[in-house]
Design an enzyme around this catalytic site. Structure first.
Site, mmCIF file in Angstrom:
data_model
loop_
_atom_site.group_PDB
_atom_site.id
_atom_site.type_symbol
_atom_site.label_atom_id
_atom_site.label_comp_id
_atom_site.label_asym_id
_atom_site.label_seq_id
_atom_site.Cartn_x
_atom_site.Cartn_y
_atom_site.Cartn_z
ATOM 1 N N ASP A 58 -11.335 2.552 4.424
ATOM 2 C CA ASP A 58 -11.625 1.118 4.261
ATOM 3 C C ASP A 58 -13.130 0.854 4.304
ATOM 4 O OD1 ASP A 58 -9.474 -0.499 3.696
ATOM 5 O OD2 ASP A 58 -8.805 -0.648 5.777
ATOM 6 N N LYS A 75 0.845 -1.200 0.000
ATOM 7 C CA LYS A 75 0.000 0.000 0.000
ATOM 8 C C LYS A 75 0.877 1.247 0.000
ATOM 9 C CE LYS A 75 -3.803 -2.458 2.137
ATOM 10 N NZ LYS A 75 -4.461 -2.912 3.361
ATOM 11 N N GLN A 134 -4.891 -2.155 9.738
ATOM 12 C CA GLN A 134 -4.695 -3.450 9.076
ATOM 13 C C GLN A 134 -5.244 -4.579 9.962
ATOM 14 O OE1 GLN A 134 -3.306 -3.830 5.846
ATOM 15 N NE2 GLN A 134 -4.092 -5.888 6.152
#
Ligand code: NDP
Length: 285
Positions: free
Chosen positions: A117, A50, A94
């Site tokens: 997200d 990322k 994450q």
């Protein structure tokens, strides 16, 4: 007739190039912060990828790598700081988090307008209500693949196998909002084979290697394989028995090189969208 292979790598490359062009001429530089807790090697690779993608697109990024034993309070305090940091427009936590941490508490601590997200319950609610918010990157990538491949969604029967909050459920909602007739299947679904065989668009998000076989696919269907499964011999395969289904489907995504690259492209896209919102809000007082 063999299927058309949907090249997620190429489509993601185009999306990233467009983002890069927009970032280069944009009024503010988008910024993304990644929070990683613990030593999960796969998570470290994802976060590294990322970061690389951000660098290439001209997006500012920072990583916060915290030890496994970090307290929930310390993570919440970091998220609070990032929520108030004007350089940062997107925050991603994450997953998975260590077992001692209440995942839902952490995800819901991210400011909804930095939740790139799309895991905050407010963004989940907006997706249900078909209001503009952040949509999880993988289902958003699935939709982008279908659109880039000119697959007709309106009026199609879409069957989604898998009902997780991050893939299956939002994918089903997105397809519904694009006027597909949607069937959402899971481990308790009866007649799974027959149901899948009705699909014009079949989305596999199960996490079981080559679970979707040729007999489950209608001739000419579009098959999108979200699964990523590592076999004991180290090979990466999807949830679809690719070689056999390729002979029957109309279009199909490979693994790797299908949905995976789109997920990162959509993360960049959500971060850019967030930065634009911040700019609009700040320039209108
Ligand atoms: P989850 O484990 O959270 O969900 C799996 C879903 O599959 C569940 O809803 C489960 O049903 C269903 N399922 C399991 N077994 C069966 C069965 N025998 N028949 C029908 N349904 C079944 O997984 P995720 O949604 O997080 O991920 C799915 C896959 O996608 C994984 O391989 C993951 O690695 C991959 N993935 C890929 C991404 C990418 O960028 N390409 C990003 C995220 C995930 P039930 O709810 O009843 O248990």
């Amino acid at each position: 007739m063999p299927a058309r292979r949907i090249d997620g790598q190429a489509i993601a490359r185009e999306v990233r190039a467009r983002i890069k062009r927009e970032v280069a001429v944009g009024a503010i530089r988008p910024g993304l912060a990644a929070v990683l807790v613990g030593e999960n090697p796969a998570s470290k690779v994802y976060v590294r990828n990322k970061r690389k993608a951000c660098d290439e697109a001209g997006i500012y990024s920072e990583e916060h790598i915290l030890p496994e034993e970090t307290s929930e309070r310390a993570i919440l305090s970091l998220i609070d700081r990032l929520n108030h940091d004007p350089k940062i427009h997107g925050i991603l936590v994450q997953l998975p988090l260590p077992k001692t941490i209440q995942e839902r508490r952490i995800l819901d601590a991210v400011a909804p307008d930095k939740d790139v997200d799309g895991f905050h319950y407010i963004n989940g609610g907006k997706l249900v209500a078909n209001q503009d918010g952040f949509i999880p990157c993988t289902p958003l990538g699935v939709l982008a693949l279908l659109e880039a491949s000119n697959v007709n969604i309106a009026g199609a029967h879409a069957v989604v196998v898998g009902r997780s909050n991050i893939v299956g459920k939002p994918a089903a909602l997105l397809l519904l909002h694009h006027h597909a007739t949607v069937t959402l299947c899971h481990s308790r679904t009866k007649d799974l084979i027959e149901t899948c065989r009705l699909a014009d668009i079949l989305i596999a998000a199960i996490g079981r290697p080559r679970f979707i076989t040729k007999e489950m696919v209608k001739e000419g269907a579009t098959v999108i394989d979200v699964g990523i499964n590592r076999l004991p011999d180290g090979h990466l395969v999807g949830d679809v028995d690719y070689d056999a289904v390729f002979e029957k489907a109309g279009a199909i995504t490979p693994v790797p090189g299908g949905v995976g690259p789109m997920t990162i492209a959509m993360l960049l896209s959500n971060t850019l969208k967030s930065a634009k919102w911040f700019y609009e809000k700040s320039s209108h007082g």
